[in-house]
Design a protein around this motif. Sequence first.
Motif: not given
Length: 710
Positions: A356-363
């Motif tokens: 789901k990285l396309e919807s994330e900023l900083g994880v």
Amino acid sequence: MKQLAQYQDGRLELQDVPAPVPPPGGILVRTTCSVISPGTERMKVEQARMSLLQKAKARPDQVKKVIDTAKTLGWKAALEKVRNRLESPTPLGYSTAGVVVAVDELNSRFRVGDRVACGGAECAFHAEMIAVPDLLAAPIPEGVEDWQAAYTTLASISMQAVRQTEVRLGDRVLVMGQGLVGLLATSLLQASGARVLAVDFVASRLQTALAMGAERGVNPAETKVEDVVREWTHGHGVDAVIICVGGKSSGPADQAIACLRDRGVMVITGIYDAELSWKTAYMKDIQVRYSRSYGPGRYDPQYEWGGKDYPIGYVRWTENRNFEACLELMRTGQLDLKPVTTRRVSFESVLEVYDKLESELGVVIEYCSPGFSRSGEADSAAESRMSDGLKAELRNSVGMLDVIGAGNFARTMLLPHVKGKIVLGTIVNATGLSARHVKEKFGFSTAETDAAKVFESNGNALMIGTRHHLHAPLVLKALQSGKHTFVEKPLCLTREELAQIDEAMASTPGSVMVGFNRRFAPATLAMMQTLQNIPGPKTLSFHVNAGTLAPDHWYANVEESGGRVLGEACHFFDFACHVLGRPVKVTAQTVGRPAVPDSVTAQIEFADGSSAQIVYSAEGDSAFPKESFRVFASGSVVECENFMRLSIFQNRKQTVKKFASKGHAEEMAAWLAFLQGDAKHPLPYEQARQSMRLTFAVLESIREGRGVAL
């Protein structure tokens, strides 16, 4: 310890791997937090999930390398190298924070217990323990939490882009793309006194940009950016544009140029292949600058791994000083990271994030365990006792082989030829991920990152496949332990090291074999059978079309490789000695006057009157064969190309023989036969020593411009 591993078929795994050891002058860090870089890591994951055809289309440069390998080693070896690459796990992550748990004796900047921010795609992995060189770590100031400090490397990428704009108070800057790097750049620009216009297609990111300090936000799908810029700058255009998007197209660059004022600055950060409309750019006289990663020092092995800092009077902002500057902005609150942090996850549950990285900023990944293993110290101790017991049992075995260094060459050209033919004990590699992979692939009993573990065992043979500067020190330790040792060429990098090995050989029950494989090639054996019946001196002419060395290749780091003449051409000096006997004099020269020669022509005289000319050149075209030689001997000629095709000219007839090996398999078979007591040593030390002395004499001849007697 556990580490995140990625495979080229798209799999992601949390793997148990050996803990690393501090590099020379570096530190060992227990990771407390790391940050996923959504742009870079998402790209890597997506590329890994591509089909082979898609991978080939995306990386034509790698396809060319495979074809070149096939020309010299054959398709079987080329495909084996590709297979090894594809099946080997790779690490992810390059921005972390943690606590120092060990310090190398050469480091005086850090102490055990220090909190540090760490960077580098070569070391700052998503792993419970990381080994970091000195200048890729910076102390975390009081008041900065570990989760914040874990952003340091990412923030430094943005800071370097901001420095490239050379903004001043009141300058107007457009930041194109409000992903994590773009948002951090927006905040840093605002902290620098610049006014920021943020551009992105995602409405939520524009809202975050406003929270990070942007004055205005524009969605190009709703409003023409050029119109907003014209109104915002009173018709002048922005002073600078930072492009924080990826891909390859002319759109972002064209829009950036349209928005710039006359003689403005466009800074490209990240993986964007810009296509410029030259006329517009020319008429505005714009400057185009690329921002390289974290700042000056990045990709310079002397800086990052050698610990050689740049003088502040000449290079004000290095990557390490950028680290420190970012941490200070976090301390003062000028760099607020809460708006860009979309999720905080435990290390155990990190795998689900990558879908789901396309919807994330900083994880932010949080590592809760205080020790090396998430199963606790008791389990680690039990595991250690089990490992020690296994090692004690293995020490009593006969014919066991340990290996230090298992890069792609060893995995492709050496280890396949010993697997199943000798008991494999310990594999040592610099990274735990690679060590674990090689252990499972080839059937080693244990995997380690500390070479000292190997020298604790008695009676085992040892194979050394590290980079060149480690060869001599490891050979000396092996001989002191009485081990039979195989070491890839070159044996050593200096005459002093050779003298030390001479002394060690005089008092050890062990032995040394150097990886001069071309002696063992079937084509060489067939040639020698022909030549043994021809009396008198002979003439050898050997041409090596080595090709241009990429500036980022590790051979370009002379302290590690010794340079191409010493590190590679020694193969062909050894071959000449094998064919013609004892060398007595050499005259050599190089092309031009480089600091370290990568081309050489050597004329060698031998004791029986034979002569050899070795031409090792980086100047040729890749279409020409990489290795070819001719031997002229009393009415006969032997010609060979890449050790694959041998032509024998005798009595007005030509006989052609074809082969499929450059000698690596035969070399390993000969050494294993020696280890198992079935044959004499296949390459006595005196012969390998003679080849190294000739190589040093070649370099001496180049330096002094004269013939050198041996």
